[in-house]
Design a protein around this motif. Structure first.
Motif, PDB file in Angstrom:
ATOM      1  N   TYR A 280      -2.437   5.338   5.135  1.00  0.00           N
ATOM      2  CA  TYR A 280      -1.849   4.763   3.741  1.00  0.00           C
ATOM      3  C   TYR A 280      -2.852   4.452   2.802  1.00  0.00           C
ATOM      4  O   TYR A 280      -4.494   4.928   3.319  1.00  0.00           O
ATOM      5  CB  TYR A 280      -2.583   2.784   4.471  1.00  0.00           C
TER       6      TYR A 280
ATOM      7  N   SER B 209       4.504   1.099   1.937  1.00  0.00           N
ATOM      8  CA  SER B 209       4.118   0.043   2.488  1.00  0.00           C
ATOM      9  C   SER B 209       4.432  -1.002   2.572  1.00  0.00           C
ATOM     10  O   SER B 209       2.914  -1.628   1.464  1.00  0.00           O
ATOM     11  CB  SER B 209       2.916   0.570   3.946  1.00  0.00           C
TER      12      SER B 209
ATOM     13  N   ILE C 242       2.595   5.103   0.305  1.00  0.00           N
ATOM     14  CA  ILE C 242       1.817   6.756   1.369  1.00  0.00           C
ATOM     15  C   ILE C 242       1.282   7.163   0.861  1.00  0.00           C
ATOM     16  O   ILE C 242       2.159   7.426  -0.464  1.00  0.00           O
ATOM     17  CB  ILE C 242       2.862   6.332   2.831  1.00  0.00           C
TER      18      ILE C 242
ATOM     19  N   SER D 170       1.116  -0.801  -0.200  1.00  0.00           N
ATOM     20  CA  SER D 170       0.715   0.077   0.363  1.00  0.00           C
ATOM     21  C   SER D 170       0.534   1.327   0.039  1.00  0.00           C
ATOM     22  O   SER D 170       1.605   1.234   0.684  1.00  0.00           O
ATOM     23  CB  SER D 170      -1.139   0.144   1.327  1.00  0.00           C
TER      24      SER D 170
ATOM     25  N   SER E 145       3.172   3.909   9.659  1.00  0.00           N
ATOM     26  CA  SER E 145       2.925   4.860   8.921  1.00  0.00           C
ATOM     27  C   SER E 145       3.751   6.284   9.482  1.00  0.00           C
ATOM     28  O   SER E 145       4.595   6.875   7.940  1.00  0.00           O
ATOM     29  CB  SER E 145       1.706   5.093   9.011  1.00  0.00           C
TER      30      SER E 145
END
Length: 369
Positions: free
Chosen positions: A253, A288, A123, A121, A190
């Motif tokens: 995300y 991520s 950022i 995913s 994150s």
């Protein structure tokens, strides 16, 4: 033909039929499925994946097809891989949200039997529509095919470091100064990933231990301006959704807004999201990468199960995670959220674990790595 001959022929045919059936069932996976011993895997999981693991479709596929049950416990990515208190003998896996965490796990004495990326995913930065419009006017954000891209990230960072007030960029109703808020980088993935991206942006390339000293003062100054930082990306996203102007620029995300729209799919909510929320894609951004770390020999079975194309499809269509399995398409048309690119084209690598430790030690001098 006598009776003995007939019996012999029938027995031979039965044996041949049995062999054919065995080969067919073995090739089709039916026998393999029947023979699988049921296993429960216990481990720590980043909060952004808890909804995925609670999905009934995922639970059913894991149980019926792979004979697997997952006993998942929510924990921040950085905490789970660095904290010695989470190294229990009953723990089978750790599922953080970036590959730097694999390095940290190993560097702090963790024994990783296997480590593989399950899905990805990017950022992103979430903001209200009026904030996006103001950044477009400043030339920081551009819109291409209804997708919002941050094309001048250094300029945006400079606004925050310089203490520019929101009213100075024609947003007088937002109090205080411009901030890109994230979770605490020493606890949550994150935030950690964002500070890695920030260091790269300030340096102009992937920063290393040899070059990090040049940007550490700016990173420290940036961090000191942020104030209180949450430890959970899920918690802070929920606060943002309840009132987007609470966090006018929020690191998150990509999958978070997608998953929220799926879980709250009434027409009013979808219209609210389309009208009021914008997803900004930094150019470049960072992945991520959600690697699964297993600590015993049986762990490969869990990795293989989670990379099953059926599960990967559920991960995208119902939770917004981009697949790591070849052949699984991430089709934006499956979602009602506006402004999703089919492919993330501008990616920069995260700094190494050693570099990230230097960043964390700089912003939190008393932090034990």
């Amino acid at each position: 033909m006598n009776t003995k001959s007939m019996i012999g022929i029938l027995l031979a045919l039965a044996v041949i039929g049995g062999i054919v059936a065995f080969q067919f069932l073995g090739d089709s996976g039916v026998l393999k499925e029947v023979k699988l011993e049921k296993i429960t895997f216990k481990g720590y999981v980043g909060g952004e994946k808890m909804g995925f693991l609670a999905n009934e479709k995922v639970i059913k596929i894991l149980d019926k097809k792979h004979r697997i049950t997952i006993d998942a416990h929510k924990k921040g990515s950085v905490d789970m891989v660095k904290g010695q208190q989470y190294r229990g003998s009953d723990i089978d896996f750790y599922w953080p949200s970036n590959f730097v965490c694999v390095e940290w796990f190993k560097n702090t004495g963790g024994l990783a039997k296997h480590a593989d990326v399950i899905f990805n995913s990017p950022i992103v930065i979430y903001c209200p529509d009026k904030v996006a419009d103001a950044l477009i006017d400043l030339g920081i954000v551009t819109v291409q095919e209804n997708i919002h891209y941050i094309v001048d990230f250094p300029k945006l960072v400079e606004l925050t470091v310089a203490g520019t007030k929101w009213k100075d960029i024609n947003l007088p109703l937002i109090p205080g100064t411009v901030k890109i808020l994230s979770t605490d980088p020493s606890h949550s993935n994150s935030g950690n990933i964002f500070y890695g991206l920030l260091a790269n942006i300030l340096h102009g390339d992937v920063v290393s231990p040899a070059s990090i000293d040049n940007v550490l003062p700016s990173i420290k100054e940036y961090y000191d301006r942020m104030g209180f930082q949450h430890k959970s990306s899920g918690d802070i996203f929920d606060l943002f959704i309840s009132n987007p102007y609470t966090y006018p620029l929020l690191v998150g995300y990509e999958n978070q807004l997608i998953e929220y729209a799926i879980q709250n799919s009434d027409d009013y909510t979808i219209e609210f999201l389309k009208k009021n929320i914008r997803t900004l894609y930094p150019q470049p951004t960072v992945w991520s990468s959600h690697p699964l770390i297993t600590v015993n020999d049986k762990g490969q079975r869990l990795i293989d199960a989670l990379k099953d194309p059926e599960i990967q499809q559920v991960a995208w269509e119902l939770h917004g995670f981009r697949s790591s399995t070849k052949g699984v398409r991430n089709d934006p048309s499956k979602h009602r959220v506006a402004g999703l690119p089919e492919v993330i084209t501008s990616i920069i690598q995260m700094p190494s674990a050693q570099t990230m430790d230097m960043i964390l030690s700089s912003i939190k001098p008393g932090l034990q790595n």
